[in-house]
Every structure is written in structure tokens, then in C-alpha cells.
Design a protein around this motif. Structure first.
Motif, PDB file in Angstrom:
ATOM      1  N   LEU A   8       0.808  -1.208   0.000  1.00  0.00           N
ATOM      2  CA  LEU A   8       0.000   0.000   0.000  1.00  0.00           C
ATOM      3  C   LEU A   8       0.846   1.264   0.000  1.00  0.00           C
ATOM      4  O   LEU A   8       0.323   2.362   0.050  1.00  0.00           O
ATOM      5  N   THR A  22      -4.775   2.644  -4.208  1.00  0.00           N
ATOM      6  CA  THR A  22      -5.335   1.569  -3.384  1.00  0.00           C
ATOM      7  C   THR A  22      -6.803   1.342  -3.709  1.00  0.00           C
ATOM      8  O   THR A  22      -7.539   2.302  -3.975  1.00  0.00           O
ATOM      9  N   PRO A  24      -9.749  -0.241  -1.490  1.00  0.00           N
ATOM     10  CA  PRO A  24     -10.074  -0.809  -0.183  1.00  0.00           C
ATOM     11  C   PRO A  24     -10.843  -2.113  -0.325  1.00  0.00           C
ATOM     12  O   PRO A  24     -11.769  -2.201  -1.142  1.00  0.00           O
ATOM     13  N   SER A  34      -3.088   8.656  -3.014  1.00  0.00           N
ATOM     14  CA  SER A  34      -2.352   9.614  -2.197  1.00  0.00           C
ATOM     15  C   SER A  34      -1.119   9.985  -2.995  1.00  0.00           C
ATOM     16  O   SER A  34      -0.362   9.093  -3.397  1.00  0.00           O
ATOM     17  N   ARG A  98      -5.049  13.969  -1.364  1.00  0.00           N
ATOM     18  CA  ARG A  98      -5.706  12.681  -1.185  1.00  0.00           C
ATOM     19  C   ARG A  98      -6.925  12.678  -2.102  1.00  0.00           C
ATOM     20  O   ARG A  98      -7.757  13.582  -2.021  1.00  0.00           O
ATOM     21  N   HIS A 136     -10.459   8.840   4.176  1.00  0.00           N
ATOM     22  CA  HIS A 136      -9.301   8.363   3.419  1.00  0.00           C
ATOM     23  C   HIS A 136      -8.386   7.532   4.317  1.00  0.00           C
ATOM     24  O   HIS A 136      -7.915   6.445   3.921  1.00  0.00           O
ATOM     25  N   LEU A 140      -7.712   3.296   4.274  1.00  0.00           N
ATOM     26  CA  LEU A 140      -6.365   2.753   4.118  1.00  0.00           C
ATOM     27  C   LEU A 140      -5.945   1.884   5.300  1.00  0.00           C
ATOM     28  O   LEU A 140      -4.972   1.138   5.209  1.00  0.00           O
TER      29      LEU A 140
END
Length: 278
Positions: A8, A22, A24, A34, A98, A136, A140
Motif C-alpha cells: 500500500l 489503493t 479498499p 495519495s 488525497r 481516506h 487505508l
């Protein structure tokens, strides 16, 4: 010295530039980016999702809906699905942000109406920014449950509802039929080698007329739109497990290096890093 990157974490791109992509677990239609960019400049491209970008440092500007838009620290830049846009730093120091990408199915307000658009392209709302940052981070986190992730995600959507614009007038201007036909052709077979003259002949326009009309209606010239469509195809191939070299060939790029250069200009990271992040 920094620790070796995990699945990640980011790959250093150049100097101070870095990016992490990423998806999720347990949440379909949700993606995260990011990134810190300095000299990076996005090529014109569009998403199938709504993009919500919280600026954490510096400022970003992007060409969007026929205007130059600027977003600074604490503001949330928005991009609607299908809208061609660019992206670059405002100052030599670049910017950090982000980004939360949401499939439109997620964007339903508390009143049950879809959030088809917003009153402003850049949202200056401290509560929204806090909710987006919190979401966010939770999305993560390896410790967060699916229930927790969904809860903070809907918190963002609730704050977005305040800025919803349900007016029909916010929709894109009607795309001329000839441009729509060419756009559909490029979407269907982006890997195909085709000339502007071929595209124009197929809709009964001159090449120059098609180029002007397409650029005005879509927000990018035909060749730039085709390249973005090829990246979308390559991304789908990488998602399915295709190798980077195979995706380059099947998506119409000259070679793997060509795909890598263009992919980074559209997605923000290289296809290899993108695939490993999955």
C-alpha cells in the motif's frame, strides 16, 4: 533511509514525487490515491467515477468544463464522471493531495436523490475536508472493518449533499451527433489505428471541422481522447491480470515503454506499480 515499500506504499517516481493507489477491500467502486507531484502534468483524461481531491499542500490547477480551475490547501477539487480534465502544479513546489474516487452509485443523498453535480467545482468546506481526510485514512487502515469504512464513507457523502446541484442545466452541453459517433468509436476500439481523415469521413465532416467540434464538445482533441481511452483499456487489462507488456500490445501502444510514459501521465503512477498495488 525509508523502509522498503509495502503493497500500500508508494514508489518514488522522481525526486520528491510519489503516488500510492489503493482499492479498499470489501468496497466495490471505491479507489484511493495519495500523491505528491511537483513537475507531473496530467494529460487530458476522464474517469468513470466522481473524483474528490483534498489538497493537503500547495495548489493544483486543472482545465475542466471549459475553464481553468484552481484548488488550494483544505479545498476539495471535484471532477464528475466522463469529464475530460488535466492537472498540474500552480507553483514550483508542487502539491500533495488525497483523492477519493467513487462510482456514481455511491453518490446518493439522504433524501434519496443522486448527487449528479455540485454548485461549485472546488468546494471550500472545512467539515467536508475533515470528513474526507478521516475517510481516506480509515479506508487505508488495515484495522478498519468494512462497517467502519462504509460509515466514514457515507459521512463524506452526507457532507457532499450540502453542495449538491440538482439543476438540469448543470449537465454537459448536448454533444453534436457526429462528435458523439466518433467518441463512441474511439471508446469501442481505442486500440485501433485510425486517422483523423478516416474518422471525419465516417461522419461526413472535414478533418478540420471534426477536430474543432470534437475538441470543443469533449474537452480534448481526438488523438488525446484516444490515448486516454487506450489507458482505460490497459488499466482494465492489468486489472484482469494481463502483464504490462501484454496490456501495452493489446491496448494499441507502440511498446511497454510507451504505455508506461502515457499511463503515468494519466493515472499518476506507472502500470507496474498500479498492478502491484492491486
Amino acid at each position: 533511509m525509508t523502509a522498503p515499500p509495502t503493497d500500500l506504499e508508494t514508489m518514488a517516481l522522481a525526486g520528491r514525487e510519489r503516488a500510492v493507489f489503493t482499492r479498499p477491500p470489501g468496497l466495490r467502486g471505491v479507489e484511493l490515491l495519495s500523491a505528491t507531484f511537483v513537475s507531473h502534468r496530467y494529460l487530458p483524461h476522464a474517469h468513470d467515477t466522481v473524483a474528490l481531491a483534498l489538497i493537503e499542500r500547495g495548489a493544483e490547477r486543472y482545465r475542466y468544463r471549459g475553464a481553468q480551475v484552481r484548488a488550494g490547501v483544505g479545498e476539495v477539487a471535484t471532477v464528475l464522471p466522463g469529464e475530460m480534465h488535466t492537472g498540474e502544479a500552480v507553483t514550483p513546489d508542487g502539491w500533495s493531495y488525497r483523492v477519493l474516487y467513487l462510482h456514481p452509485d455511491w453518490l446518493v443523498g439522504a433524501d434519496g436523490r443522486p448527487l449528479a453535480g455540485f454548485r461549485n467545482d472546488v468546494l471550500a468546506d472545512a467539515a467536508l475536508s475533515r470528513a474526507l481526510r478521516r475517510a481516506h485514512r480509515a479506508l487505508l487502515s488495515a484495522d478498519a472493518t468494512t462497517l467502519a469504512r462504509e460509515t466514514v464513507l457515507h459521512g463524506v457523502i452526507d457532507h457532499l449533499s450540502v453542495h449538491a446541484d440538482h439543476r438540469i442545466g448543470r449537465e454537459l452541453p448536448r454533444v453534436p451527433e457526429a462528435v458523439w459517433s466518433v467518441k463512441a468509436r474511439l471508446d469501442a476500439t481505442p486500440e485501433a489505428a485510425v486517422s483523423l481523415s478516416d474518422l471525419a469521413a465516417g461522419v461526413g465532416l472535414s478533418a478540420s471541422h471534426l477536430s474543432r467540434s470534437f475538441t470543443q464538445s469533449v474537452g480534448a482533441p481526438p488523438h488525446a481522447y484516444q490515448m486516454a481511452a487506450r489507458v482505460r483499456l490497459a488499466r482494465a487489462l492489468l486489472d484482469s491480470g494481463e502483464s504490462v507488456a501484454g496490456a501495452a500490445l493489446r491496448a494499441g501502444f507502440a511498446d511497454q515503454s510507451h504505455l508506461t510514459r502515457v499511463f503515468r501521465r494519466v493515472v499518476g503512477l506507472t502500470p507496474g506499480v498500479y498492478q502491484r498495488s492491486l
